[in-house]
Design a protein around this motif. Structure first.
Motif, PDB file in Angstrom:
ATOM      1  N   ASP A   1       1.064  -1.040  -0.273  1.00 19.83           N
ATOM      2  CA  ASP A   1      -0.158   0.242   0.382  1.00 19.83           C
ATOM      3  C   ASP A   1       1.062   1.187  -0.163  1.00 19.83           C
ATOM      4  OD1 ASP A   1      -1.393   1.966   0.053  1.00 19.83           O
ATOM      5  OD2 ASP A   1      -2.799   1.640   1.960  1.00 19.83           O
ATOM      6  N   GLU A   2       0.891   1.511  -0.876  1.00 18.69           N
ATOM      7  CA  GLU A   2       1.711   3.456  -0.895  1.00 18.69           C
ATOM      8  C   GLU A   2       0.480   4.350  -0.388  1.00 18.69           C
ATOM      9  OE1 GLU A   2       0.876   5.823  -4.619  1.00 18.69           O
ATOM     10  OE2 GLU A   2       1.649   4.276  -5.343  1.00 18.69           O
ATOM     11  N   ALA A   3      -0.836   4.769  -0.461  1.00 13.35           N
ATOM     12  CA  ALA A   3      -1.683   5.473   0.095  1.00 13.35           C
ATOM     13  C   ALA A   3      -1.760   6.879  -0.296  1.00 13.35           C
ATOM     14  CB  ALA A   3      -1.890   4.887   2.050  1.00 13.35           C
ATOM     15  N   CYS A   4      -1.009   6.600  -1.645  1.00 12.62           N
ATOM     16  CA  CYS A   4      -0.793   8.188  -1.922  1.00 12.62           C
ATOM     17  C   CYS A   4       0.246   8.929  -1.090  1.00 12.62           C
ATOM     18  CB  CYS A   4      -1.670   8.631  -2.693  1.00 12.62           C
ATOM     19  SG  CYS A   4      -1.571   9.400  -3.864  1.00 12.62           S
ATOM     20  N   ASP A   5       0.690   8.401  -0.116  1.00 11.07           N
ATOM     21  CA  ASP A   5       1.630   8.703   0.606  1.00 11.07           C
ATOM     22  C   ASP A   5       2.731   8.215   0.724  1.00 11.07           C
ATOM     23  OD1 ASP A   5       1.807  10.431   4.016  1.00 11.07           O
ATOM     24  OD2 ASP A   5       2.194   8.607   3.962  1.00 11.07           O
ATOM     25  N   ALA A   6       4.379   9.520   0.847  1.00 14.85           N
ATOM     26  CA  ALA A   6       5.325   9.206   0.482  1.00 14.85           C
ATOM     27  C   ALA A   6       5.774   7.809   1.461  1.00 14.85           C
ATOM     28  CB  ALA A   6       6.502  10.202   0.595  1.00 14.85           C
ATOM     29  N   GLN A   7       5.755   8.499   3.042  1.00 12.85           N
ATOM     30  CA  GLN A   7       6.399   7.204   4.160  1.00 12.85           C
ATOM     31  C   GLN A   7       5.855   5.834   3.480  1.00 12.85           C
ATOM     32  OE1 GLN A   7       5.318   8.966   7.412  1.00 12.85           O
ATOM     33  NE2 GLN A   7       6.883  10.712   7.347  1.00 12.85           N
TER      34      GLN A   7
ATOM     35  N   GLY B   1       3.985  11.687  -6.217  1.00 15.05           N
ATOM     36  CA  GLY B   1       3.914  12.532  -5.132  1.00 15.05           C
ATOM     37  C   GLY B   1       4.607  10.876  -4.253  1.00 15.05           C
ATOM     38  N   ALA B   2       4.032   9.636  -4.326  1.00 12.52           N
ATOM     39  CA  ALA B   2       4.245   8.604  -3.729  1.00 12.52           C
ATOM     40  C   ALA B   2       5.113   7.478  -4.320  1.00 12.52           C
ATOM     41  CB  ALA B   2       3.153   7.761  -3.229  1.00 12.52           C
ATOM     42  N   THR B   3       5.453   7.683  -5.118  1.00  9.97           N
ATOM     43  CA  THR B   3       6.435   7.003  -6.405  1.00  9.97           C
ATOM     44  C   THR B   3       7.885   7.077  -6.529  1.00  9.97           C
ATOM     45  OG1 THR B   3       4.121   6.378  -8.143  1.00  9.97           O
ATOM     46  CG2 THR B   3       6.322   5.497  -9.009  1.00  9.97           C
ATOM     47  N   LEU B   4       7.805   8.203  -6.046  1.00 12.00           N
ATOM     48  CA  LEU B   4       9.142   9.317  -6.379  1.00 12.00           C
ATOM     49  C   LEU B   4      10.055   8.802  -5.208  1.00 12.00           C
ATOM     50  CD1 LEU B   4       9.141  13.398  -7.319  1.00 12.00           C
ATOM     51  CD2 LEU B   4      10.200  11.317  -8.024  1.00 12.00           C
ATOM     52  N   PRO B   5       9.320   8.704  -4.510  1.00 12.44           N
ATOM     53  CA  PRO B   5      10.782   7.986  -3.232  1.00 12.44           C
ATOM     54  C   PRO B   5      10.734   6.822  -2.930  1.00 12.44           C
ATOM     55  CG  PRO B   5       8.032   8.555  -1.659  1.00 12.44           C
ATOM     56  CD  PRO B   5       8.834   9.091  -3.423  1.00 12.44           C
ATOM     57  N   GLN B   6       9.655   6.197  -4.154  1.00 10.94           N
ATOM     58  CA  GLN B   6      10.539   4.442  -4.073  1.00 10.94           C
ATOM     59  C   GLN B   6      11.873   4.146  -5.223  1.00 10.94           C
ATOM     60  OE1 GLN B   6       7.119   2.176  -5.013  1.00 10.94           O
ATOM     61  NE2 GLN B   6       5.810   3.161  -4.616  1.00 10.94           N
ATOM     62  N   LEU B   7      11.817   5.497  -5.742  1.00 11.65           N
ATOM     63  CA  LEU B   7      12.885   5.046  -7.285  1.00 11.65           C
ATOM     64  C   LEU B   7      14.232   4.523  -6.202  1.00 11.65           C
ATOM     65  CD1 LEU B   7      12.230   7.898  -9.748  1.00 11.65           C
ATOM     66  CD2 LEU B   7      11.312   5.998  -9.194  1.00 11.65           C
ATOM     67  N   PRO B   8      14.591   5.256  -5.181  1.00 15.46           N
ATOM     68  CA  PRO B   8      16.278   4.726  -4.569  1.00 15.46           C
ATOM     69  C   PRO B   8      16.103   3.698  -4.204  1.00 15.46           C
ATOM     70  CG  PRO B   8      14.701   6.813  -3.358  1.00 15.46           C
ATOM     71  CD  PRO B   8      14.194   6.830  -4.801  1.00 15.46           C
ATOM     72  N   ILE B   9      15.226   2.769  -3.809  1.00 15.56           N
ATOM     73  CA  ILE B   9      15.318   2.473  -2.681  1.00 15.56           C
ATOM     74  C   ILE B   9      15.436   1.356  -4.058  1.00 15.56           C
ATOM     75  CG2 ILE B   9      13.311   0.540  -1.724  1.00 15.56           C
ATOM     76  CD1 ILE B   9      12.232   2.475  -0.319  1.00 15.56           C
ATOM     77  N   PHE B  10      14.377   1.092  -4.735  1.00 13.89           N
ATOM     78  CA  PHE B  10      14.450  -0.031  -6.048  1.00 13.89           C
ATOM     79  C   PHE B  10      15.568   0.229  -6.686  1.00 13.89           C
ATOM     80  CE2 PHE B  10       9.725  -0.206  -5.334  1.00 13.89           C
ATOM     81  CZ  PHE B  10       9.702  -1.315  -5.016  1.00 13.89           C
ATOM     82  N   GLU B  11      15.964   1.418  -6.798  1.00 14.74           N
ATOM     83  CA  GLU B  11      17.788   1.860  -7.926  1.00 14.74           C
ATOM     84  C   GLU B  11      18.280   1.052  -6.829  1.00 14.74           C
ATOM     85  OE1 GLU B  11      20.077   4.187  -7.582  1.00 14.74           O
ATOM     86  OE2 GLU B  11      20.635   3.540  -9.685  1.00 14.74           O
ATOM     87  N   LYS B  12      18.198   1.012  -5.871  1.00 12.91           N
ATOM     88  CA  LYS B  12      19.626   0.209  -4.805  1.00 12.91           C
ATOM     89  C   LYS B  12      19.459  -1.097  -5.024  1.00 12.91           C
ATOM     90  CE  LYS B  12      21.276   3.379  -1.367  1.00 12.91           C
ATOM     91  NZ  LYS B  12      20.826   4.483  -0.067  1.00 12.91           N
ATOM     92  N   ALA B  13      18.461  -1.123  -4.840  1.00 10.33           N
ATOM     93  CA  ALA B  13      18.424  -2.921  -4.671  1.00 10.33           C
ATOM     94  C   ALA B  13      18.339  -3.590  -6.058  1.00 10.33           C
ATOM     95  CB  ALA B  13      16.930  -3.496  -3.970  1.00 10.33           C
TER      96      ALA B  13
END
Lengths: 296, 391
Positions: free
Chosen positions: B92-98, B122-134
């Motif tokens: 769940d992203e709930a449209c929320d960054a955290q 807005g909730a997808t942007l903060p996911q980028l570095p997480i998946f990128e690092k992995a």
């Protein structure tokens, strides 16, 4: 003129909700952060009642709205009483912060409880107040707006009369001044507090139903922003003061309307809250601060 | 475990089954010999971080159903990589960054191979570095802010048209309809602001129309009389709302109540059946810039029937894109011949002509669609129908 009218209309919503904030604070010094969610609850109760009634002919919509309004006020008021009984009363002697956090907890419980029951999707209200739009000295005014403002006005006048002229009203005022002394004078403090919560919550519920019928959309987070704004209005007016809350609501409505006009819509809140900060720096007790007049 | 020997044949079969129409090219043979099935056995996991709760939850459900439809089809036809099943891990992203960050981290530790989620930019942007690092490639089906590709991360692929492409479609329609003054209103979120700024820029560069007003509102309120007043004062021929449908519905309703006589257009975030419910009668004739939805695509009837049979409700916005994202992920995994992130990214970059609802797919160097596929819809009798395909 349009600005003044828009400000007045939005302001009367703020005022209705601010009243509940202010009354509760006046009596038990609690910032009831769940108050905005009672507004949301009222809207959902109204929605449930209307849906269970089935289709309502458009000609009866104002009458039906009044019935639903009363019913929702009753139920929302009861909900407010239950919240006080189970969430706030056990903490009556606890530090102020503990109660404050409880209020935040109640707020979240209401929001996500409704979300779980009614679903997270926004609902469109079953009756929609559509009416004649006419020009009143340069402002576009619609019939539903006038009806809603009259209802809001009557509720506020009624409340004021109740507090000024009845024995319960007197008891409320005396508890606000000194709870222990009131207790010693034989006032049933708990009963009066219960009644305060009932009235405050019922007013918020009324505002919720009215907003649902006028704007046509309700959702489980609708109480959040307006709750904050109403709190602001209560502080501007002088929290704890009934007339102050009404005045504060209207002032906030005007400040927002004019701020949006002068600086553009996206600066409205910045302007409104800048005014608030400035105002509180100069006059921390609000327009009709508690030191000036009697609280409730 | 049996080592795959006739991989090209298997891939060919799988791909032929996967594709409703055959648009596949020789890119299939681009793998490195094909026998490098290095990862573990067991299901191949795909992450889908989408709004399950919050105000965008209905769209999340459409997306999840679309993805599940594709997964079931692929699994029925033998899965990927020589018989491994696909499995969808939904967060769940709930449209929320955290919330989005927490869900993305959870998905990464669950061992996902490709991410096929992302709705609110807005909730997808903060996911980028997480998946990128992995080292996990992301095929983003719905979120389409320019910010998603501006960082130039090589694992990020957008299969929805971008804000820029949407703005171009809006401008095309503005020119075609001869509007000369336009008001742009956004809700201050990444996605919405992006379209507003980009449209303003393109309108000014083009010069055939002028921007009478560009402003923002606060999402989550009920009363938008301030922006309505601003619009009435600017008196544009067209209002372009780039936010989501909840506020969009209210603004349309309040504009009509205020007697606004011009036309209104909304962006894809507002294309939802609830829009006209909230806006009431005022929604009739409202235009929208949108990528194709199942009801506006010719020849999608079978697909819609399948969907309805499986989920008991009609598909909605981004059902098709999510369906395509899963198919694309499966295609890339097959082509890479492994679950290795870098190889899948390479395979995605090499794809040319993969048939999707939005047309044959080929990524641009910045990993967006080479053609955005935006069309203009309009509301007739409370429903979005195709108004102009801009061709």
């Amino acid at each position: 003129m349009q600005l003044i009218w828009d400000g007045l209309f939005v302001g009367s919503f703020y005022a209705l909700i601010a009243l509940g904030y202010s009354m509760v604070y006046g009596i038990i010094k609690l910032l009831n952060f769940a108050h905005g969610d009672l507004y949301m609850l009222g809207a959902f109760i109204g929605f449930a009642v209307l849906s269970s009634l089935g289709g309502i002919p458009a000609s009866l919509s104002i009458g039906a709205l009044l019935v639903v309004l009363l019913l929702s006020m009753l139920l929302t008021g009861t909900a407010g009483v239950l919240i006080e009984r189970f969430a706030y009363r056990p903490l009556r002697g606890a530090p102020r912060l503990a109660v404050l956090i409880t209020a935040v907890g109640v707020s979240f419980s209401l929001e996500y409880g409704i979300s779980a029951i009614a679903g997270p999707n926004p609902r469109s209200f079953p009756i929609r107040l559509e009416g004649e739009v006419f020009n009143l000295i340069g402002a576009r005014v619609s019939l539903p707006q006038i009806v809603l403002m009259i209802i809001a006005g009557l509720l506020m006048i009624g409340l004021n009369g109740y507090i000024q002229n009845t024995s319960t009203g007197r008891a409320m005022r005396s508890i606000a001044l000194d709870r222990n002394a009131s207790l010693l004078m034989g006032i049933n403090v708990n009963a009066v507090i219960t009644r305060t919560f009932f009235i405050g919550s019922a007013l918020a519920g009324a505002a919720g139903v009215m907003a649902g019928a006028y704007y046509g959309k309700i959702d489980f987070l609708m109480g959040f922003i307006i709750g904050l704004k109403a709190f602001t209005a209560a502080v501007i007016g002088g929290i704890g003061n009934i007339k102050g809350a009404m005045l504060g609501g209207l002032v906030l409505g005007f400040v927002e309307a004019f701020g949006a006009q002068w600086f553009g819509g996206q600066w409205r809140d910045v302007f409104a809250f800048a005014v608030l900060i400035l105002f509180l720096t100069l006059r921390p007790t609000g327009i009709l601060g508690e030191r000036v007049t009697e609280r409730v | 475990m049996k080592i795959k020997r006739h991989s090209t044949v298997l891939i060919g079969i799988a791909a032929a089954v996967l594709l409703t129409t055959s648009g596949c090219s020789g890119g299939l043979l681009a793998g490195d010999g094909g026998a490098s099935s290095d990862a573990d056995a067991g299901p191949v996991k795909l992450a889908m971080v989408i709004p399950i709760s919050g105000s965008s939850a209905p769209t999340g459900e459409y997306m999840q159903n679309g993805a599940n439809l594709a997964i079931d089809e692929i699994n029925k036809d033998g899965g990927v990589l020589d018989g491994r099943k696909l499995e969808l891990i939904v967060g769940d992203e709930a449209c929320d960054a955290q919330q989005a960050v927490a869900s993305a981290n959870k998905a990464v530790s669950a061992g996902v191979v490709v991410s096929v989620g992302g709705y609110c930019s807005g909730a997808t942007l903060p996911q980028l570095p997480i998946f990128e690092k992995a080292g996990i490639p992301m095929i983003i089906p719905a979120a389409n802010s320019q910010d998603l590709v501006n960082q130039g991360l090589k694992n990020v692929f957008l299969i929805n048209g971008t804000g820029k492409q949407q703005s171009t479609a809006a401008l095309d329609f503005i020119k075609k309809s001869g509007f000369t003054t336009v008001a742009l209103v956004d809700d201050n979120t990444s996605y919405s602001k992006d379209i507003n700024t980009e449209t303003a820029k393109q309108i000014e560069e083009d010069g055939s129309a002028t921007v009478a007003l560009s402003t923002s509102v606060t999402a989550g309120e009920s009363d938008y009389s301030a922006v309505v007043r601003d619009i009435m004062n600017a008196n544009p021929e067209l209002v372009y709302w780039t936010g989501y449908y909840q506020e969009g519905g209210l603004i349309i309703n309040q504009l009509k109540k205020a007697g606004f006589a011009g036309q209104i257009m909304v962006a894809d975030g507002s294309v939802d059946p609830s829009l006209s419910e909230i806006a009431g009668a005022g929604a009739e004739g409202v235009f929208a810039t949108m990528t194709q939805t199942p009801d506006t695509i010719e020849g999608a009837e079978d697909w819609i029937a399948n969907y309805e049979e499986k989920f008991g409700s009609a598909p909605g916005p981004y059902s098709t894109q999510s369906y395509d994202a899963v198919r694309l992920a499966a295609e890339a995994i097959e082509e890479a011949g492994s679950t290795d992130g870098d190889k899948i990214i390479e395979a995605l970059e090499g794809i040319d002509g993969f048939e999707m609802f939005s047309g044959p797919l080929k990524f641009t160097p910045e990993h967006t669609l080479s053609s955005g596929g935006f069309v203009i819809l309009s509301i007739q009798d409370g429903k979005f129908v195709l108004e102009d395909d801009l061709s």
